[in-house]
Motif scaffolding. Structure first.
Motif, PDB file in Angstrom:
ATOM      1  N   THR A   1       1.031  -1.151   0.194  1.00 42.46           N
ATOM      2  CA  THR A   1       0.004   0.089  -0.094  1.00 42.46           C
ATOM      3  C   THR A   1       0.952   1.238  -0.028  1.00 42.46           C
ATOM      4  O   THR A   1       1.118   1.924  -1.076  1.00 42.46           O
ATOM      5  N   LEU A   2       1.168   1.604   1.181  1.00 39.42           N
ATOM      6  CA  LEU A   2       2.187   2.709   1.401  1.00 39.42           C
ATOM      7  C   LEU A   2       3.482   2.650   0.550  1.00 39.42           C
ATOM      8  O   LEU A   2       4.111   3.435  -0.094  1.00 39.42           O
ATOM      9  N   GLY A   3       4.034   1.432   0.635  1.00 35.61           N
ATOM     10  CA  GLY A   3       5.360   1.186  -0.025  1.00 35.61           C
ATOM     11  C   GLY A   3       5.150   1.563  -1.709  1.00 35.61           C
ATOM     12  O   GLY A   3       5.987   2.097  -2.287  1.00 35.61           O
ATOM     13  N   GLY A   4       3.941   1.069  -2.115  1.00 38.59           N
ATOM     14  CA  GLY A   4       3.817   1.131  -3.381  1.00 38.59           C
ATOM     15  C   GLY A   4       3.594   2.679  -4.022  1.00 38.59           C
ATOM     16  O   GLY A   4       4.087   2.905  -4.967  1.00 38.59           O
ATOM     17  N   ALA A   5       3.029   3.309  -3.159  1.00 39.20           N
ATOM     18  CA  ALA A   5       2.719   4.786  -3.135  1.00 39.20           C
ATOM     19  C   ALA A   5       4.218   5.405  -3.267  1.00 39.20           C
ATOM     20  O   ALA A   5       4.444   6.225  -3.952  1.00 39.20           O
ATOM     21  N   GLU A   6       4.913   5.129  -2.327  1.00 35.14           N
ATOM     22  CA  GLU A   6       6.459   5.751  -2.195  1.00 35.14           C
ATOM     23  C   GLU A   6       7.221   5.423  -3.551  1.00 35.14           C
ATOM     24  O   GLU A   6       7.708   6.151  -4.057  1.00 35.14           O
ATOM     25  N   SER A   7       6.935   3.939  -4.067  1.00 34.85           N
ATOM     26  CA  SER A   7       7.498   3.583  -5.234  1.00 34.85           C
ATOM     27  C   SER A   7       7.132   4.695  -6.511  1.00 34.85           C
ATOM     28  O   SER A   7       8.020   4.723  -7.303  1.00 34.85           O
TER      29      SER A   7
ATOM     30  N   ARG B   1       6.069   7.674  -6.019  1.00 31.60           N
ATOM     31  CA  ARG B   1       6.122   8.960  -5.337  1.00 31.60           C
ATOM     32  C   ARG B   1       5.213   9.802  -5.492  1.00 31.60           C
ATOM     33  O   ARG B   1       4.889  10.794  -5.699  1.00 31.60           O
ATOM     34  N   ARG B   2       4.112   9.058  -4.828  1.00 33.50           N
ATOM     35  CA  ARG B   2       2.911   9.570  -4.639  1.00 33.50           C
ATOM     36  C   ARG B   2       2.243   9.866  -3.221  1.00 33.50           C
ATOM     37  O   ARG B   2       2.846   8.983  -2.431  1.00 33.50           O
ATOM     38  N   ASP B   3       1.993  10.892  -2.729  1.00 34.59           N
ATOM     39  CA  ASP B   3       1.615  10.885  -1.303  1.00 34.59           C
ATOM     40  C   ASP B   3       0.161  11.090  -1.244  1.00 34.59           C
ATOM     41  O   ASP B   3      -0.175  11.172   0.067  1.00 34.59           O
TER      42      ASP B   3
END
Ligand code: NIG
Ligand code: FE
Length: 392
Positions: free
Chosen positions: A341-347, A349-351
Motif C-alpha cells: 500500500t504505502l510502499g507502492g505509493a512511495e515507489s 512517488r505519490r503521497d
C-alpha cells in the motif's frame, strides 16, 4: 463499485482500521472499533467510532466489524499485451528454465493485436485488479518495441491509469538481434519522442539477455532529460550493476532485487530509491525469493507489486503477494501490508494514496475478515468485500 461522486459519508462499525496515520497506534496507524469520514472523495477524519463527527456526515454506513485497509497500490505491471504463454509456464513447471527471451513471443502477439483487443483486455484486467482491492496501478509498455506499437501501448494504458511507463528497452526485438546498438538508438530517438508525451516514467530491463548497464544508463538518462521519472528492472536473474545505476540516477524504484550484494543493500538504504519485490515472479519461475528481511533490517524502503505479465508472473493479486512475502520472504504481515500500500505509493512517488491520513484519496478496501492479518492467514481466499475509489 460505483464511481459517482459521494456526499459526506461516515463508514462506521470498522473492526480494525489501518490508516498509516502516525496519530494512531503503531506502525500501521491502527484503530479498533473505528470510523472513517470521507468528503468529496478525500479522507476527512479517522478515529474511534465513539468519537466520530456524526453531524458532518449526510449518511452512515455500517461495516459490520470488518477490517478496512488502504487500497493496494500496485507499482509494477505489464498489462498491455496480446497472446498467451500458458504453454511456456507449463513447460517451466516441468523443468524448463525461465529466460528473458520469452518476452519476444508476447511481442509478436502484441504487434498482431488490434487496438480494441488490447483495450478490451486491459479493461478486464482493470476490473480484475479492483475486485482484488487494487486502487492505483502502474502499467508499462514493452511488448510493442516499435515506435508505433510502444506509443499505442502507452496511449491505451493512459486510458486506465496516470502511472504509465515507457519500457521500450524491455528486450532487443528479433529484427535488431544483430544490432542492439541500433535498437538503443531507436529507443532514445524516435521511440522516446513518440512515447514521452504518453508516459510518466521510463524503465529499462537491465539484465543479462536484455540491456547492459551502459545501454541502460543511456536510455534512462535520455528519458530523465525528457522529464520522465526513472524506474529500473534489475537483479532478477543474477547480480548486476542495475541496482547501483538506479541509485545513482535517483530512480523512484528498482524492481526485482532478488540477487543483491552487500554494496547494493547499503546503497539502497542510503538512497531515495524504493526496492520493489515481486514474489509472483519467483513463484511462477520457481526461483529463490528475494530476501525482504535483509532489506528491511538495513533500512531499505520496500514495495510489493504483482509484476502482472504473461511471462514471469501472471497474477494480479496483491493479497497473494502478501501471503508469499510473509510465508517465504521474512516479512511480518504488517510489513507486507505496508509494502503493498504505502510502499507502492512511495515507489510511485505519490503521497495521496497508499494511506488513509486526512486529505488522502478515499481509496480503501473493506475486507471480508475481522483483521488485515487474514490477507496472509487465508491465502488464495477472496477477502475483498468492497473496493472504494475516491469515496465512491
Ligand atoms: O518483470 N523482467 C522483465 N520483464 C518481465 C517479464 C516479462 C516476460 O517474461 O514477458 C518481468 O518479469
Ligand atoms: Fe516487470
Amino acid at each position: 463499485m460505483s464511481r459517482q461522486p459521494s456526499s459526506p459519508t461516515l463508514l462506521t462499525g470498522i473492526g480494525e482500521l489501518v490508516t498509516f496515520d502516525p496519530q494512531h497506534d503503531g506502525p500501521l496507524g491502527l484503530v479498533r472499533d473505528a470510523a472513517l469520514l470521507t468528503v468529496d472523495g478525500r479522507i476527512e477524519w479517522t478515529g474511534p467510532a465513539s468519537r466520530a463527527p456524526r453531524g458532518d456526515a449526510d449518511r452512515e454506513v455500517d461495516a459490520g466489524g470488518a477490517a478496512v485497509i488502504p487500497g493496494f497500490v500496485d507499482s509494477h505491471t505489464h498489462l498491455v499485451f496480446g497472446g498467451d504463454r500458458s504453454a511456456e509456464f507449463e513447460a517451466r513447471m516441468a523443468g524448463q528454465p525461465y529466460s528473458a527471451g520469452g518476452i519476444r513471443s508476447t511481442v509478436a502477439a502484441t504487434r498482431a493485436a488490434s487496438d480494441d483487443e488490447l483495450r478490451n483486455r486491459l479493461t478486464r484486467f482493470t476490473a480484475e485488479l479492483r475486485a482484488q482491492g487494487t486502487t492505483t496501478f502502474e502499467v508499462k509498455s514493452g511488448y510493442g518495441l516499435t515506435v508505433a506499437d510502444e506509443e499505442r501501448a502507452l496511449r491505451v494504458a493512459g486510458e486506465v491509469t496516470t502511472e504509465t511507463t515507457f519500457l521500450g528497452a524491455h528486450v532487443v526485438p528479433a529484427e535488431y538481434a544483430d544490432d542492439a546498438a541500433a535498437y538503443v538508438d531507436l529507443v532514445v530517438g524516435p521511440m522516446l519522442d513518440a512515447c514521452a508525451p504518453h508516459a510518466r516514467w521510463i524503465d529499462v530491463f537491465c539484465e543479462t539477455g536484455a540491456f547492459d548497464p551502459e545501454q541502460s544508463r543511456r536510455i534512462l538518462t535520455a528519458g530523465a532529460a525528457r522529464g520522465l521519472g526513472v524506474r529500473v528492472h534489475a537483479s532478477q536473474l543474477g547480480p548486476g550493476e542495475g541496482i547501483l545505476l538506479a541509485v545513482e540516477l535517483d530512480a523512484a524504484a528498482v524492481d526485482h532485487c532478488t540477487y543483491l550484494t552487500d554494496t547494493d543493500v547499503e546503497a539502497l538504504a542510503a538512497s531515495g530509491t524504493v526496492a520493489g519485490l515481486l514474489p509472483g515472479v519467483e513463484f511462477s519461475t520457481r526461483r529463490p525469493y528475494p530476501d525482504a528481511r535483509r532489506l528491511l533490517d538495513a533500512g531499505v524502503r520496500v514495495a510489493l507489486a504483482s509484476d502482472c505479465n504473461p511471462g514471469s508472473s501472471f497474477t494480479s493479486s496483491l493479497a497473494f503477494c502478501i501471503a508469499v512475502a510473509v510465508r517465504d520472504m521474512g516479512m511480518t504481515v504488517a510489513e507486507a501490508l505496508r509494502a503493498a500500500t504505502l510502499g507502492g505509493a512511495e515507489s510511485l512517488r505519490r503521497d495521496d494514496v497508499g494511506h488513509l491520513r486526512r486529505g488522502a484519496r478515499a481509496d480503501y478496501v473493506v475486507l471480508d475478515a475481522p483483521s488485515y492479518v487474514h490477507l496472509a492467514y487465508r491465502p488464495g481466499v477472496p477477502l475483498v468485500a468492497q473496493t472504494v475509489i475516491g469515496g465512491a
